[in-house]
Design a protein around this motif. Structure first.
Motif, PDB file in Angstrom:
ATOM      1  N   LEU A  70       0.816  -1.222   0.000  1.00 45.44           N
ATOM      2  CA  LEU A  70       0.000   0.000   0.000  1.00 45.44           C
ATOM      3  C   LEU A  70       0.846   1.266   0.000  1.00 45.44           C
ATOM      4  CD1 LEU A  70      -2.819  -1.069   2.484  1.00 45.44           C
ATOM      5  CD2 LEU A  70      -2.829  -1.159  -0.012  1.00 45.44           C
ATOM      6  N   GLN A  71       2.171   1.082  -0.045  1.00 45.22           N
ATOM      7  CA  GLN A  71       3.138   2.183  -0.139  1.00 45.22           C
ATOM      8  C   GLN A  71       3.033   3.144   1.046  1.00 45.22           C
ATOM      9  OE1 GLN A  71       2.253   3.670  -4.169  1.00 45.22           O
ATOM     10  NE2 GLN A  71       3.944   2.433  -4.953  1.00 45.22           N
ATOM     11  N   ILE A  72       2.832   2.577   2.232  1.00 42.84           N
ATOM     12  CA  ILE A  72       2.869   3.376   3.462  1.00 42.84           C
ATOM     13  C   ILE A  72       4.295   3.852   3.684  1.00 42.84           C
ATOM     14  CG2 ILE A  72       2.461   3.356   5.948  1.00 42.84           C
ATOM     15  CD1 ILE A  72      -0.096   3.011   4.293  1.00 42.84           C
ATOM     16  N   SER A  73       4.469   5.126   3.944  1.00 45.43           N
ATOM     17  CA  SER A  73       5.820   5.683   4.089  1.00 45.43           C
ATOM     18  C   SER A  73       5.870   6.674   5.247  1.00 45.43           C
ATOM     19  CB  SER A  73       6.230   6.388   2.790  1.00 45.43           C
ATOM     20  OG  SER A  73       5.494   7.602   2.638  1.00 45.43           O
ATOM     21  N   ASP A  74       7.008   7.327   5.384  1.00 45.56           N
ATOM     22  CA  ASP A  74       7.195   8.284   6.483  1.00 45.56           C
ATOM     23  C   ASP A  74       6.359   9.542   6.298  1.00 45.56           C
ATOM     24  OD1 ASP A  74       8.582   9.336   4.364  1.00 45.56           O
ATOM     25  OD2 ASP A  74      10.508   9.487   5.385  1.00 45.56           O
ATOM     26  N   GLU A  75       5.685   9.666   5.172  1.00 49.94           N
ATOM     27  CA  GLU A  75       4.801  10.814   4.953  1.00 49.94           C
ATOM     28  C   GLU A  75       3.358  10.501   5.328  1.00 49.94           C
ATOM     29  OE1 GLU A  75       5.218  11.955   0.894  1.00 49.94           O
ATOM     30  OE2 GLU A  75       7.309  12.622   1.118  1.00 49.94           O
ATOM     31  N   ASP A  76       3.112   9.273   5.771  1.00 48.74           N
ATOM     32  CA  ASP A  76       1.749   8.819   6.021  1.00 48.74           C
ATOM     33  C   ASP A  76       1.464   8.597   7.506  1.00 48.74           C
ATOM     34  OD1 ASP A  76       1.070   8.649   3.233  1.00 48.74           O
ATOM     35  OD2 ASP A  76       2.295   6.830   3.144  1.00 48.74           O
ATOM     36  N   GLU A  77       0.176   8.437   7.785  1.00 45.91           N
ATOM     37  CA  GLU A  77      -0.310   8.125   9.126  1.00 45.91           C
ATOM     38  C   GLU A  77      -1.205   6.893   9.022  1.00 45.91           C
ATOM     39  OE1 GLU A  77      -2.726  10.354  12.795  1.00 45.91           O
ATOM     40  OE2 GLU A  77      -2.853  11.116  10.742  1.00 45.91           O
ATOM     41  N   VAL A  78      -1.131   6.045  10.039  1.00 45.03           N
ATOM     42  CA  VAL A  78      -1.968   4.848  10.104  1.00 45.03           C
ATOM     43  C   VAL A  78      -2.698   4.856  11.442  1.00 45.03           C
ATOM     44  CG1 VAL A  78      -1.985   2.323  10.177  1.00 45.03           C
ATOM     45  CG2 VAL A  78      -0.434   3.512   8.615  1.00 45.03           C
ATOM     46  N   PHE A  79      -4.019   4.625  11.409  1.00 49.17           N
ATOM     47  CA  PHE A  79      -4.805   4.437  12.623  1.00 49.17           C
ATOM     48  C   PHE A  79      -4.833   2.940  12.952  1.00 49.17           C
ATOM     49  CE2 PHE A  79      -7.915   8.315  12.658  1.00 49.17           C
ATOM     50  CZ  PHE A  79      -6.838   9.162  12.588  1.00 49.17           C
ATOM     51  N   ALA A  80      -4.814   2.604  14.225  1.00 50.83           N
ATOM     52  CA  ALA A  80      -4.819   1.193  14.620  1.00 50.83           C
ATOM     53  C   ALA A  80      -5.520   1.009  15.957  1.00 50.83           C
ATOM     54  CB  ALA A  80      -3.386   0.660  14.716  1.00 50.83           C
ATOM     55  N   SER A  81      -6.047  -0.196  16.167  1.00 52.50           N
ATOM     56  CA  SER A  81      -6.664  -0.534  17.452  1.00 52.50           C
ATOM     57  C   SER A  81      -5.620  -0.426  18.552  1.00 52.50           C
ATOM     58  CB  SER A  81      -7.207  -1.968  17.410  1.00 52.50           C
ATOM     59  OG  SER A  81      -8.090  -2.170  16.340  1.00 52.50           O
ATOM     60  N   SER A  82      -5.989   0.204  19.666  1.00 51.01           N
ATOM     61  CA  SER A  82      -5.038   0.346  20.769  1.00 51.01           C
ATOM     62  C   SER A  82      -4.935  -0.919  21.614  1.00 51.01           C
ATOM     63  CB  SER A  82      -5.416   1.527  21.661  1.00 51.01           C
ATOM     64  OG  SER A  82      -4.405   1.740  22.627  1.00 51.01           O
ATOM     65  N   LEU A  83      -6.074  -1.553  21.907  1.00 50.46           N
ATOM     66  CA  LEU A  83      -6.048  -2.795  22.686  1.00 50.46           C
ATOM     67  C   LEU A  83      -5.631  -3.902  21.729  1.00 50.46           C
ATOM     68  CD1 LEU A  83      -6.588  -3.887  25.529  1.00 50.46           C
ATOM     69  CD2 LEU A  83      -8.930  -4.390  24.818  1.00 50.46           C
TER      70      LEU A  83
END
Length: 370
Positions: A70-83
């Motif tokens: 998905l070409q996630i890089s240092d210019e991007d943000e990802v949301f994720a489940s905390s638990l």
């Protein structure tokens, strides 16, 4: 520790693993790739309904490849489940992207879709950048409210990766966990409902995505008669030996799910007046990988009492937004996952447990909490 120790969720072999491993040795294809890698991928596709599958060295490797594709890089943000378990989110930092953790709700103990939607609405209204992807974890084998979260991600054109590492055998509205998003991640670590000792799988309904992940997983070798590389890749493929174990394990997966759910039902019947159990959303079937409970009594007291009897139990995952390694990451909410961690205990849920073993464990817990 004794030979009679009761572990939290130990491996449980089907009885045919050695037969298939012997066939692998006879073929001499013990290195990555071979007949049983193909068979394992086919069995997972058939069971889950995913169109494409890629057997890999771990669930973490699968997550890393999903982000890479998905070409996630240092210019991007990802949301994720905390638990969550750290393997779900560490690969985001491998690619140097920013992480924002999303709290749970009490309805499922999984990612709160209302919290996610509110943040997206807020960002659009204030012309802030949206995340490039959301990593949703189906915690402890229980499905999150995946249709709502997918609807949100689709509306805002955000990639959705499902961490189904703990939820093989779990279905939501007739579809298997991990098949709603752009990618699904499976894990076959030693404590999972299906184990190959180590290993994972990347599933998707997008052929181009899986083809690209396969390319990266074999050192990004170009299709030439000699070794040529135009990109950096990884040594992430599963071995034929481990895949043979996986094929044998898949043959008994439904039996394992039934047993996990039976164990949960016994605990709930014995402890229902003293504990709150992880809920199951309507129109879903979790695999009940671990029976997870909330007690007013401090978890450490219950865990210690069981340990005295040589029985393993653990706290719930410590939320990622509380982890020192992610101290610079953002969090949306956090109070619910913190409360779940504060009061939660994972009880032994191995599928080789007898009814008497589960009743014994429940009896010990009762003595502590009464």
């Amino acid at each position: 520790m004794t030979v009679n120790r009761i572990f939290l969720s130990p491996p449980h072999m089907s009885g045919r693993e050695l037969e298939y491993i012997k066939k692998v040795f006879e073929s001499n294809y013990i290195a990555p790739l071979g007949e049983y890698v193909n068979k394992f991928e086919e069995s997972v596709k058939k069971y889950t309904g995913a169109k494409y599958a890629l057997a890999l060295s771990s669930g973490t490797a699968a997550m890393h490849l999903a982000l890479k594709v998905l070409q996630i890089s240092d210019e991007d943000e990802v949301f994720a489940s905390s638990l969550n378990f750290i393997g779900s989110v560490a690969p985001v930092k491998y690619e140097r992207a920013a992480l924002t953790f999303v709290d749970s709700d009490y309805k499922s103990w999984n990612m709160d879709p209302d919290l996610l939607r509110r943040e997206f609405v807020k960002r659009v209204a204030s012309s802030q950048k949206l995340p490039k992807a959301v990593i949703l974890t189906h915690l402890y084998g229980q499905c999150a409210e995946i249709d709502t979260i997918k609807e949100i991600c689709d509306y805002y054109n955000v990639y959705l990766i499902e961490d189904a590492a703990e939820s093989l055998g779990a279905f939501y509205k007739g579809r298997h966990s991990g098949t709603f998003g752009d990618f699904g991640i499976l894990s076959f670590n030693g404590n999972k409902i299906l184990t190959t000792s180590g290993g994972g799988m990347l599933i998707s309904n997008n052929k181009a995505f899986i083809d690209k992940a396969r390319y990266y997983s074999t050192q990004a070798k170009e299709d030439k008669p000699y070794y040529e590389h135009t990109e950096l890749g990884y040594n992430y493929r599963m071995s034929n030996v481990l895949a043979a174990i996986g094929v044998a394990q898949m043959e008994v997966l439904e039996e394992r799910v039934r047993k996990k759910r039976e164990i949960f039902d016994i605990y709930r019947e014995e402890l229902n007046e003293s504990a709150e159990f992880m809920p199951e959303l309507p129109n879903s079937r979790g695999n009940r990988w671990l029976t997870t409970t909330l007690f007013d009594t401090a978890p450490e007291k219950i865990i210690k009492a069981l340990e005295i009897e040589d029985i393993e139990a653990r706290p719930l995952w410590k939320p990622m937004h509380m982890q020192p390694v992610f101290k610079n990451s953002k969090a949306l909410g956090g109070e619910i996952s913190e409360k779940l961690f504060e009061k939660g205990v994972c009880l032994p849920s191995g599928t080789a447990l007898e009814c008497e073993d589960v009743l014994k464990i429940a009896k010990i817990v009762k003595k502590v909490i009464d």
